[in-house]
Scaffold this motif. Structure first.
Motif, PDB file in Angstrom:
ATOM      1  N   THR A   1     -41.165  15.743 -41.899  1.00  0.00           N
ATOM      2  CA  THR A   1     -41.725  16.513 -40.785  1.00  0.00           C
ATOM      3  C   THR A   1     -40.790  16.620 -39.595  1.00  0.00           C
ATOM      4  O   THR A   1     -41.082  17.340 -38.639  1.00  0.00           O
ATOM      5  CB  THR A   1     -43.050  15.877 -40.317  1.00  0.00           C
TER       6      THR A   1
ATOM      7  N   ALA B   1     -38.586  15.528 -36.158  1.00  0.00           N
ATOM      8  CA  ALA B   1     -38.936  14.919 -34.876  1.00  0.00           C
ATOM      9  C   ALA B   1     -38.659  15.938 -33.779  1.00  0.00           C
ATOM     10  O   ALA B   1     -38.337  17.096 -34.061  1.00  0.00           O
ATOM     11  CB  ALA B   1     -38.141  13.635 -34.654  1.00  0.00           C
TER      12      ALA B   1
ATOM     13  N   SER C   1     -40.825  10.968 -31.880  1.00  0.00           N
ATOM     14  CA  SER C   1     -41.524  11.296 -33.122  1.00  0.00           C
ATOM     15  C   SER C   1     -42.443  12.494 -32.931  1.00  0.00           C
ATOM     16  O   SER C   1     -42.911  12.769 -31.824  1.00  0.00           O
ATOM     17  CB  SER C   1     -42.340  10.086 -33.597  1.00  0.00           C
TER      18      SER C   1
ATOM     19  N   ASN D   1     -47.600  13.054 -36.474  1.00  0.00           N
ATOM     20  CA  ASN D   1     -47.340  11.946 -37.399  1.00  0.00           C
ATOM     21  C   ASN D   1     -48.551  11.040 -37.582  1.00  0.00           C
ATOM     22  O   ASN D   1     -48.831  10.576 -38.686  1.00  0.00           O
ATOM     23  CB  ASN D   1     -46.148  11.119 -36.916  1.00  0.00           C
ATOM     24  N   GLU D   2     -49.268  10.777 -36.501  1.00  0.00           N
ATOM     25  CA  GLU D   2     -50.422   9.870 -36.597  1.00  0.00           C
ATOM     26  C   GLU D   2     -51.505  10.464 -37.493  1.00  0.00           C
ATOM     27  O   GLU D   2     -52.072   9.764 -38.340  1.00  0.00           O
ATOM     28  CB  GLU D   2     -50.976   9.582 -35.202  1.00  0.00           C
TER      29      GLU D   2
ATOM     30  N   SER E   1     -50.248  10.363 -41.024  1.00  0.00           N
ATOM     31  CA  SER E   1     -50.242   8.988 -41.517  1.00  0.00           C
ATOM     32  C   SER E   1     -51.616   8.575 -42.033  1.00  0.00           C
ATOM     33  O   SER E   1     -51.740   7.936 -43.086  1.00  0.00           O
ATOM     34  CB  SER E   1     -49.796   8.045 -40.389  1.00  0.00           C
TER      35      SER E   1
ATOM     36  N   LEU F   1     -46.946   3.852 -39.927  1.00  0.00           N
ATOM     37  CA  LEU F   1     -46.004   4.218 -38.881  1.00  0.00           C
ATOM     38  C   LEU F   1     -45.493   2.947 -38.212  1.00  0.00           C
ATOM     39  O   LEU F   1     -46.185   1.926 -38.190  1.00  0.00           O
ATOM     40  CB  LEU F   1     -46.677   5.097 -37.825  1.00  0.00           C
TER      41      LEU F   1
ATOM     42  N   PHE G   1     -42.618   6.622 -35.832  1.00  0.00           N
ATOM     43  CA  PHE G   1     -41.894   7.124 -37.001  1.00  0.00           C
ATOM     44  C   PHE G   1     -42.455   6.486 -38.268  1.00  0.00           C
ATOM     45  O   PHE G   1     -42.983   5.373 -38.233  1.00  0.00           O
ATOM     46  CB  PHE G   1     -40.396   6.830 -36.882  1.00  0.00           C
ATOM     47  N   PHE G   2     -42.325   7.173 -39.396  1.00  0.00           N
ATOM     48  CA  PHE G   2     -42.863   6.658 -40.649  1.00  0.00           C
ATOM     49  C   PHE G   2     -42.049   5.450 -41.112  1.00  0.00           C
ATOM     50  O   PHE G   2     -40.827   5.403 -40.954  1.00  0.00           O
ATOM     51  CB  PHE G   2     -42.859   7.747 -41.722  1.00  0.00           C
TER      52      PHE G   2
ATOM     53  N   ALA H   1     -38.245  12.222 -39.676  1.00  0.00           N
ATOM     54  CA  ALA H   1     -39.585  11.656 -39.784  1.00  0.00           C
ATOM     55  C   ALA H   1     -39.507  10.146 -39.918  1.00  0.00           C
ATOM     56  O   ALA H   1     -40.415   9.419 -39.506  1.00  0.00           O
ATOM     57  CB  ALA H   1     -40.315  12.246 -40.993  1.00  0.00           C
TER      58      ALA H   1
END
Length: 321
Positions: free
Chosen positions: A8, A10, A162, A166-167, A170, A177, A182-183, A206
């Motif tokens: 994905t 940043a 990030s 992402n959250e 996730s 995370l 970040f993952f 990502a």
């Protein structure tokens, strides 16, 4: 589908410091690079250019290094000096981190006359406006004195942050995370592009801030790992997985909360006496760690091959032997 690759990317930190967005003479390294490429003639007449590193990064909110900022700043500084050797280019830095062979950029910049001035985090540079001009005050730790530098253009080197989605992603994919958003890979050295969840891999920004070369290498590794799944007709999993005795289970949800692999969920099932909440194990996700079996208050979860009766039988055999 067979696999998922999380790539994905940043985002660039949007500076709130040094009057960015308020004064047109304060820009980012990305914007400077665009001007160098598209409008080089507008830059040739500049006498002084100041670059400030670590803007919005390596602080309490974002303590990590974004890896590419120093290399990009020095690359752009060299471009400016090649356009106008008489231009004064100052780089205000905390630590120069030109990773790998990009250390050559730093040496070339010093030879070209780019001036590097170190500042301490507790004494960050200050931007002041004087009439129509800009000036930056920076404390030089070796001289133990403040330097006053006039500039025609102030270039900020913002960090990498990030992606905001992402959250949500996730939670949807049930992958972790880190504290910076970040993952997080399964293992830094043994499984660097894998998640703990089978069939999901990651690459690029990502995962963490990195240069394009590193992103490409990681993407190649993620594809190679993904093909080990896609090339098979069936997915083999371990035999030691959790199983639920639905008659005993009361659907309290404790096992769901402690499962590190998100392999358990509480579902509603119809029974003779009505609907009932019970735990259900996703066999493809379960790794047989036993956290659910150890925490189950009703004793309704066992590991295949390691039920209470089987473990007691093993202990008895050892004691008798």
């Amino acid at each position: 589908h067979g696999v998922i690759i999380v790539a994905t990317g940043a985002e660039e930190y949007h500076p709130k410091e040094f009057q960015y967005g308020q004064d047109s003479r304060v820009i980012t390294q990305k914007e400077l690079e665009e001007r160098i490429t598209l409008y080089p003639d507008r830059l040739k007449g500049l006498k002084n250019v100041i670059m400030i590193q670590c803007v919005g990064s390596r602080n309490d909110d974002r303590p990590y290094c974004s890896r590419i900022c120093c290399s990009e700043a020095i690359k752009n500084a060299l471009k400016l000096k090649s356009m106008n050797p008489e231009m004064n280019v100052y780089v205000l830095y905390r630590d120069i981190r030109t990773y790998g062979f990009k250390e050559d950029f730093y040496e070339k910049a010093r030879e070209a006359g780019v001036l590097f001035i170190r500042y301490e985090p507790e004494r960050e540079p200050r931007l002041e406006t004087e009439g129509d001009g800009l000036r930056v005050v920076v404390h030089e730790p070796i001289l133990h004195d403040d330097l006053l530098l006039h500039t025609d253009l102030l270039v900020l080197s913002p960090g990498i942050v990030s992606a905001p989605e992402n959250e949500r992603l996730s939670k949807m994919l049930k992958v972790p995370l880190n504290e910076d958003g970040f993952f997080l890979e399964a293992h830094m050295k043994l499984r660097p592009v894998d998640f703990a969840t089978e069939g999901i891999f990651l690459a690029g920004l990502a995962h963490s801030p990195k240069a394009i070369e590193e992103s490409i290498s990681q993407a190649n590794a993620a594809v190679a790992r993904a093909l080990t799944y896609l090339s098979k007709k069936e997915l083999e999993t371990i035999g030691i997985i959790s199983e639920v005795d639905e008659k005993k289970c009361n659907g309290c949800g404790l096992c769901e909360s402690v499962c590190p692999y998100k392999a358990i969920e509480i579902i509603t099932k119809r029974t003779i006496v009505g609907e009932k909440q019970v735990a259900q194990v996703n066999k493809a996700l379960c790794k047989g760690c036993g956290a659910c079996a150890a925490s189950c208050r009703s004793g309704s979860i066992d590991l295949k091959g390691f039920t209470n009766a089987e473990v007691v039988a093993q202990i008895t055999e050892l004691a008798m032997g």
